[in-house]
Enzyme design. Structure first.
Site, PDB file in Angstrom:
ATOM      1  N   ARG A 245      65.441 -34.290  42.213  1.00 54.39           N
ATOM      2  CA  ARG A 245      66.717 -34.980  42.362  1.00 54.39           C
ATOM      3  C   ARG A 245      67.258 -35.303  40.972  1.00 54.39           C
ATOM      4  NH1 ARG A 245      66.797 -33.233  46.736  1.00 54.39           N
ATOM      5  NH2 ARG A 245      67.018 -34.312  48.737  1.00 54.39           N
ATOM      6  N   GLU A 274      75.919 -34.626  41.935  1.00 56.58           N
ATOM      7  CA  GLU A 274      76.295 -33.243  42.277  1.00 56.58           C
ATOM      8  C   GLU A 274      77.186 -33.214  43.516  1.00 56.58           C
ATOM      9  OE1 GLU A 274      72.161 -31.922  42.786  1.00 56.58           O
ATOM     10  OE2 GLU A 274      72.532 -31.789  44.949  1.00 56.58           O
ATOM     11  N   HIS A 292      71.747 -26.389  43.244  1.00 53.95           N
ATOM     12  CA  HIS A 292      70.865 -26.976  44.272  1.00 53.95           C
ATOM     13  C   HIS A 292      70.538 -25.958  45.373  1.00 53.95           C
ATOM     14  CE1 HIS A 292      69.599 -30.986  46.340  1.00 53.95           C
ATOM     15  NE2 HIS A 292      68.753 -29.997  46.622  1.00 53.95           N
TER      16      HIS A 292
HETATM   17  C1  DGY Z   1      65.710 -31.195  50.269  1.00 52.70           C
HETATM   18  O1  DGY Z   1      65.358 -30.710  51.346  1.00 52.70           O
HETATM   19  O2  DGY Z   1      65.512 -32.369  49.963  1.00 52.70           O
HETATM   20  C2  DGY Z   1      66.447 -30.273  49.357  1.00 52.70           C
HETATM   21  O3  DGY Z   1      66.607 -30.789  48.084  1.00 52.70           O
HETATM   22  C3  DGY Z   1      67.796 -29.960  49.954  1.00 52.70           C
HETATM   23  O4  DGY Z   1      68.510 -31.139  50.023  1.00 52.70           O
END
Ligand code: DGY
Length: 326
Positions: A245, A274, A292
């Site tokens: 993250r 983001e 992402h």
């Molecule tokens: C998750 O599954 O947490 C990935 O980062 C997609 O959001």
């Protein structure tokens, strides 16, 4: 908390378009409101529509904010998030309101670890500037001494967060002959270390990291943990990659270290705020940027959606959902 209304009677709001097989299944199992045009819904719209539903299938791409769960109508009994991370939802708030929350652990481990290796290789070997050179017809500028990347094989990798994804990164990095280190709240079982050496303190691991891979969850303890003080402890010329993250990283500190040359490069799949990322990243030549896409393969996205549906079905059959977080 479990509800035995029966899946076929339960009304589920699905905030984003999912893989077609999953959409067919949820439409067959529930009274599902789908979003075939994939129009992003604001939190206000989700809240307004929630009153006609019993559960919500949402994603970490939905920008919900801290007021979302308190404002949910009493009809909502479960939220299934199409993500393993759940930092976009407050579990204590959901628990207090008696709302079940489930996530999708396990099924995106390999896809996300693959992207971590892509970032390690891409950041180190200049995938981003190399690609630009070819597209911009500047290949002719290459010489024996410029441009050059950085070796990966045989170097030291520190993994922050040795959960499923961290372990899968370790497994892959071993194939590159990397010497492995890790930090997490507690050591993992011996078989899950994949030869990595445990450091009880994050600070103690950093001097051993030619590469730092961020694989921990975003929590109050980890937010901003990769900051000026921790970056200063990395060897000069280290490389940082993040598939977890964005808010685990202090952008000012990372951008400053990339601009000064303290860090050789970074590979980033996730960003604070983001998709509106700090624009200074775009101007740096030594960052490899992805939007992402850790879980973005058809098989993985389909498995994530089916896991959400499994959890919803279990809940509305009156069973404990397999991935219950509350
Ligand atoms: C998750 O599954 O947490 C990935 O980062 C997609 O959001």
């Amino acid at each position: 908390m479990m509800a035995a209304a029966g899946p076929e009677r339960a009304r589920i709001l699905v905030t984003r378009k999912m893989m077609p097989d999953a959409e067919r299944r949820i439409a067959a199992s529930f009274r599902a409101s789908l979003n075939p045009d994939d129009r992003p819904m604001s939190p206000a719209e989700i809240l307004a529509r929630a009153a006609e539903h019993d559960g919500i299938l949402l994603t970490s791409f939905d920008k919900l904010g801290p007021d979302f769960i308190p404002a949910l109508p009493p009809s909502i009994r479960i939220i299934a998030t199409h993500s393993v991370g759940y930092d976009h939802l407050s579990i204590p708030q959901a628990r207090e309101k008696g709302i079940a929350v489930t996530n999708t652990p396990g099924v995106l481990t390999d896809a996300t670890a693959d992207i971590a290796l892509l970032l390690i290789l891409g950041a180190a070997r200049g995938a981003s500037w190399g690609d630009r050179m070819v597209r911009e017809n500047r290949w002719g500028d290459t010489t024996l001494v410029s441009p050059l990347g950085h070796d990966v094989s045989g170097r030291r990798l520190g993994i922050l967060g040795m959960g499923r994804i961290g372990q899968a990164v370790a497994k892959r990095a071993r194939a590159f002959g990397m010497a492995l280190h890790y930090h997490s709240r507690r050591p993992v079982a011996a078989g899950d270390e994949h030869g990595a050496r445990y450091h009880a303190r994050f600070e103690d691991m950093l001097p051993h990291c030619d590469f730092l891979s961020i694989n921990c969850a975003s929590t109050p303890e980890t937010r901003g943990i990769v900051n000026a003080a921790s970056i200063a402890l990395l060897p000069d010329g280290a490389i940082v990659v993040n598939t977890a993250r964005g808010d685990i990283v202090d952008d000012d500190a990372l951008i400053g270290a990339l601009a000064s040359g303290k860090l050789a490069a970074a590979g980033l799949d996730v960003f604070r705020g983001e998709p509106r990322i700090d624009p200074r990243y775009r101007a740096l030549d030594n960052v490899f940027l992805l939007p992402h896409i850790g879980s973005a393969t058809p098989g993985t996205r389909s498995a994530m959606a089916h896991k959400c549906i499994d959890n919803l079905e279990q809940f509305f059959r009156g069973e404990r959902p397999a991935d219950l977080l509350t």
